[in-house]
Scaffold this active site. Structure first.
Site, PDB file in Angstrom:
ATOM      1  N   ASP A 274      31.199  29.174 -23.778  1.00  0.00           N
ATOM      2  CA  ASP A 274      32.112  29.929 -22.816  1.00  0.00           C
ATOM      3  C   ASP A 274      30.608  30.039 -21.603  1.00  0.00           C
ATOM      4  O   ASP A 274      29.840  29.953 -22.220  1.00  0.00           O
ATOM      5  CB  ASP A 274      33.237  31.135 -23.503  1.00  0.00           C
TER       6      ASP A 274
HETATM    7  C1  BGC Z   1      36.478  31.752 -20.003  1.00  0.00           C
HETATM    8  C2  BGC Z   1      36.924  30.753 -19.483  1.00  0.00           C
HETATM    9  C3  BGC Z   1      36.807  29.490 -18.434  1.00  0.00           C
HETATM   10  C4  BGC Z   1      35.210  29.501 -17.783  1.00  0.00           C
HETATM   11  C5  BGC Z   1      35.319  28.839 -17.020  1.00  0.00           C
HETATM   12  C6  BGC Z   1      35.177  31.994 -18.323  1.00  0.00           C
HETATM   13  O1  BGC Z   1      34.256  32.953 -17.804  1.00  0.00           O
HETATM   14  O2  BGC Z   1      36.416  32.369 -20.819  1.00  0.00           O
HETATM   15  O3  BGC Z   1      38.335  30.348 -20.503  1.00  0.00           O
HETATM   16  O4  BGC Z   1      37.620  28.425 -19.036  1.00  0.00           O
HETATM   17  O5  BGC Z   1      34.985  31.135 -17.390  1.00  0.00           O
HETATM   18  O6  BGC Z   1      35.833  28.975 -15.750  1.00  0.00           O
END
Ligand code: BGC
Length: 766
Positions: A274
């Site tokens: 993530d």
């Molecule tokens: C989120 C993810 C997301 C990623 C990219 C993160 O803060 O937890 O779910 O895909 O950002 O935007």
């Protein structure tokens, strides 16, 4: 000495061979790996985050913004080796990219589809696959390679801020809906990233919190949905979560990312972080976390240094490089796909309009209040009726071209409305929106649009509406999302203004013998027990996507017969949920020797007592049970037949529409295990099936297969999945509390499947 000599040689080899001229093809990955320098290998694994924030819609670091502005991340390109860039976009309710671009009059709006909760409540895997196909087509036509979706963490608590992106409190439903989504998206030749793996059950301090979960609860609940999804749909990628899980960060945990995910479940794809920033990159790679997203330039150097010092083996690095290349050769960018930037948004709007209606759950419908006749005049109350919430906030918010609000949907359906009331609310909305914009603190992190507060309205104004209108609609809205969890007061529970409005509208309309319908416009559960006796009908519309108002009108008028069933329990009160004893914002956030409870670490003391597994087993009353939902028609079930198969059984049951309107029914098969052995929840969902739209008197026979493995529980003493021998009771139900037909299945022999003793608790749960 030997070890370091080998490493030095490997580095030397990889540098010398960098001279080799080789271009990536689907079948020469090993050759390419040999030709890559250490620097190139390191760069391949670290996303390219060196674009300005201005290029990114979410204010985070952009990625290859010159290719797809607003996409969340990317992998880097290497011209020398014929390796193209690949583009990663959020999800899950549609593609999330910037809708406009500098010096470009074309727009890049994507379709806002129903949120995860809504899709799960359809209990219709075919339909979810169709939605997935439409989403996948937009990923492809907007020049992206992977959508960062589906979100599939469990609804451990109704207060999780991101429940709207997730599916259910039940892992079987979660896994099957997710697999349908993945199969749909990937049928378009683009990938998915199932997230957030794993145990990301809260938003408060999500980057650091240590989620403490027993091995059994992990296996049976928090990992089970991912396992089903991996086995049934082989997603191209998995996103490791931000949080720690029983000690280490999931992103650095080889037991999770390699032993369980790959060795036990057979996952073949890539794991990406993530959107973390730099942690211990070498540890991440060694654990089997292939791609670092969005990628910090310093991570490249870190990898190089750690390989040189011998802390990270070249083999571990090559393994991640190999898997990343195997991913890249599947992508549209590698195929040099000529994307149009013109997906068929009209066709997709029709898909979202219809699929949203199937997820809507009719919670109450006294005296056949619904469906409405189109000759009625409606008074439309509630700020959210005019400011309808299509989806949740954060990275799951889609930049869509429009949202049809309820007022618009009602008008489109040809109903008359009391225009004076509509004018008051419309002006109120304009004022509130302007105020929110003016008062917005640029330093406070909130993506998307906060909900406007409810508007108080006095009894005189309401009484006038009751005189003029035939029926009242009242929408109650909720907005939640990434970065924070929900609160009990004024969120899970109604606010005072909402409660007063509801009481006054019901009183005024009922005095004149007129009906009141409440529309719930939110991504998760809410308290209903204290007020559900007031209105005549309640429709849970969820956050149904950009066609929301039209979708609701289709159901209110009976153009579509609601066939959604709750994918989570609605408790009598929030504190009835066992997980809330260990949840942020609910007290107990005190420091002890391990840190701040529910912030630095969160004990999953309720263990298996999540959702109906608790309420049903302990016989605790609820407001609406798991699987619940009414229809405008009625169904009967025949006696089921059960036939043993090679590895379990197959049940068949015939459902007949016994009412007057065409509709669909969901048959839910709950299983009660034989006594003895491990203690288990009284009933667990092991299969479900939805009928096609049955005309009055029409029947359909549904087949529900269950394997012995599906029946197994995880025994921590033996570290194996055990299926007990004996008689299983099969309940064919319309919700977990309403059994319509029963049968039994005899498991002749016990079965045991050995697993690895991994992911042990790092501190006691008690
Ligand atoms: C989120 C993810 C997301 C990623 C990219 C993160 O803060 O937890 O779910 O895909 O950002 O935007």
């Amino acid at each position: 000495m030997g070890k370091y000599a080998n490493i030095a040689m490997a580095i030397a080899l990889s540098t010398t061979s960098s001279m080799a001229q080789v271009k990536l093809k689907a079948d020469n990955i090993e050759e390419v790996i040999k030709a890559m320098t250490l620097q190139e290998k390191a760069e391949l694994l670290v996303g390219r985050s060196n674009n300005s924030a201005a290029n990114s819609s979410n204010g985070l670091i952009g990625a290859h913004a010159e290719l797809v502005p607003g996409a969340a991340g990317s992998s880097r390109s290497f011209e020398r080796l014929g390796i193209p860039p690949t583009i990663l976009t959020d999800g899950p309710a549609g593609v999330r990219i910037n809708p406009t671009r500098e010096n470009d009059t074309h727009t890049y709006y994507a379709t806002g589809f129903p949120v995860g909760t809504s899709l799960a409540c359809t209990w219709n895997t075919e339909l979810v696959e169709e939605v997935g196909k439409a989403i996948g087509n937009e990923v492809l036509e907007y020049g992206c390679d992977v959508i960062l979706a589906p979100g599939m963490n469990l609804h451990r608590s109704p207060l999780c801020g991101r429940n709207f992106e997730y599916y259910s409190e039940d892992p079987f439903l979660t896994g099957n809906i997710a697999a349908a989504y993945v199969n749909g998206v990937q049928s378009q030749g683009v990938g998915t990233s199932i997230k957030h793996f794993a145990g990301n059950s809260q938003e408060v301090n999500r980057l650091e919190v240590d989620e403490i979960i027993s091995q059994r609860a992990l296996r049976e609940l928090y990992l089970k949905g991912f396992e089903i999804c991996v086995r049934k749909s082989q997603p191209w990628t998995v996103m490791s979560s931000y949080n720690k899980l029983n000690g280490p960060y999931t992103q650095e945990n080889g037991e999770l990312l390699t032993t369980i995910l790959r060795d036990e479940w057979g996952f073949k794809g890539v794991v990406m972080t993530d959107w973390t920033g730099q942690r211990n990159t070498a540890k991440q790679i060694a654990a089997g976390n292939d791609m670092m997203e969005p990628g910090e330039p310093s991570q490249v150097q870190e990898i190089i240094d750690k390989v040189k010092s011998g802390e990270l083996s070249m083999d571990a690095l090559d393994l991640c490089v190999r898997r990343t290349l195997q991913y890249i050769v599947k992508t549209p960018h590698f195929r040099n796909y000529k994307f149009s930037n013109r997906p068929d948004l009209k066709a997709h709007a029709a898909i979202t309009r219809q699929s949203a209606t199937e997820g809507m759950v009719l919670l109450k419908n006294d005296r056949q209040t619904l469906p409405l006749s189109d000759r009625q005049t409606v008074a439309v109350f509630g700020a959210s009726s005019y400011d309808f919430i299509a989806g949740g906030s954060g990275s799951g918010d889609v930049n869509k071209a429009y949202t049809i609000d309820l007022m618009q949907g009602i008008k489109n359906a040809g109903l008359s409305v009391t225009e004076d009331l509509a004018t008051i609310y419309t002006n109120y909305k304009t004022y509130q929106r302007a105020l929110i914009d003016a008062e917005k603190d640029p330093n406070v992190w909130f993506w998307g649009t906060p909900k406007i507060p409810e508007m108080p309205l006095n009894r005189i104004a309401i009484a006038k509406q009751a005189e003029k209108a035939d029926v009242a609609l009242l929408t109650i809205g909720r907005q939640a999302g990434e970065g924070d969890d929900r609160y009990i007061d004024n969120d899970f529970n109604l606010t005072n203004v909402e409660r007063q409005l509801l009481e006054d509208v019901c009183m005024a309309f009922h005095q004149l013998g007129k009906r009141v319908i409440v529309i719930l416009n939110m991504g998760g559960a809410i308290e209903t027990a204290s007020w559900k006796n007031l209105p005549d009908a309640i429709l849970m519309a969820w956050q149904p996507g950009q066609e929301g108002g039209n979708s609701v009108a289709d159901v209110l008028l009976g153009k579509e017969n609601p066939s959604g069933r709750l994918s989570m329990t609605f408790p009598l009160s929030a504190i009835d949920v066992p997980a809330l004893k260990n949840y942020p914002h609910v007290g107990l956030d005190k420091a002890d020797k391990n840190g701040r409870r529910n912030i630095d670490y969160t004990l999953h003391q309720e263990d298996l007592n999540v959702g109906y597994r608790y309420f049903n087993t302990k016989k605790v009353n609820v407001s609406y049970p798991f699987g619940y939902g009414l229809s405008y028609t009625t169904f009967s079930y025949t006696k089921p037949t059960v036939k043993a198969t090679k590895d379990g059984f197959e049940a068949q049951i015939t459902v007949t529409n016994t009412g007057n309107m065409a509709g669909k029914e969901v048959v839910q098969l709950y299983v009660t295990a034989p006594k003895g052995g491990l203690e288990k929840p009284t009933q667990e969902l092991k299969a479900f099936a939805k009928t096609k739209k049955l005309k009055p008197n029409e029947s359909q026979t549904l087949t529900l297969p269950v394997s012995a493995y599906d029946l197994a529980s995880y025994n921590e003493a033996t570290q194996s999945w055990e299926t007990a021998q004996g008689k299983y009771i099969l309940s064919f139900s319309s919700n977990v509390e309403e059994n319509k037909a029963s049968a039994t299945y005899n498991q002749a022999k016990a079965q045991s499947i050995k697993c690895h003793d991994v992911m042990r608790l790092n501190r006691p749960l008690e």
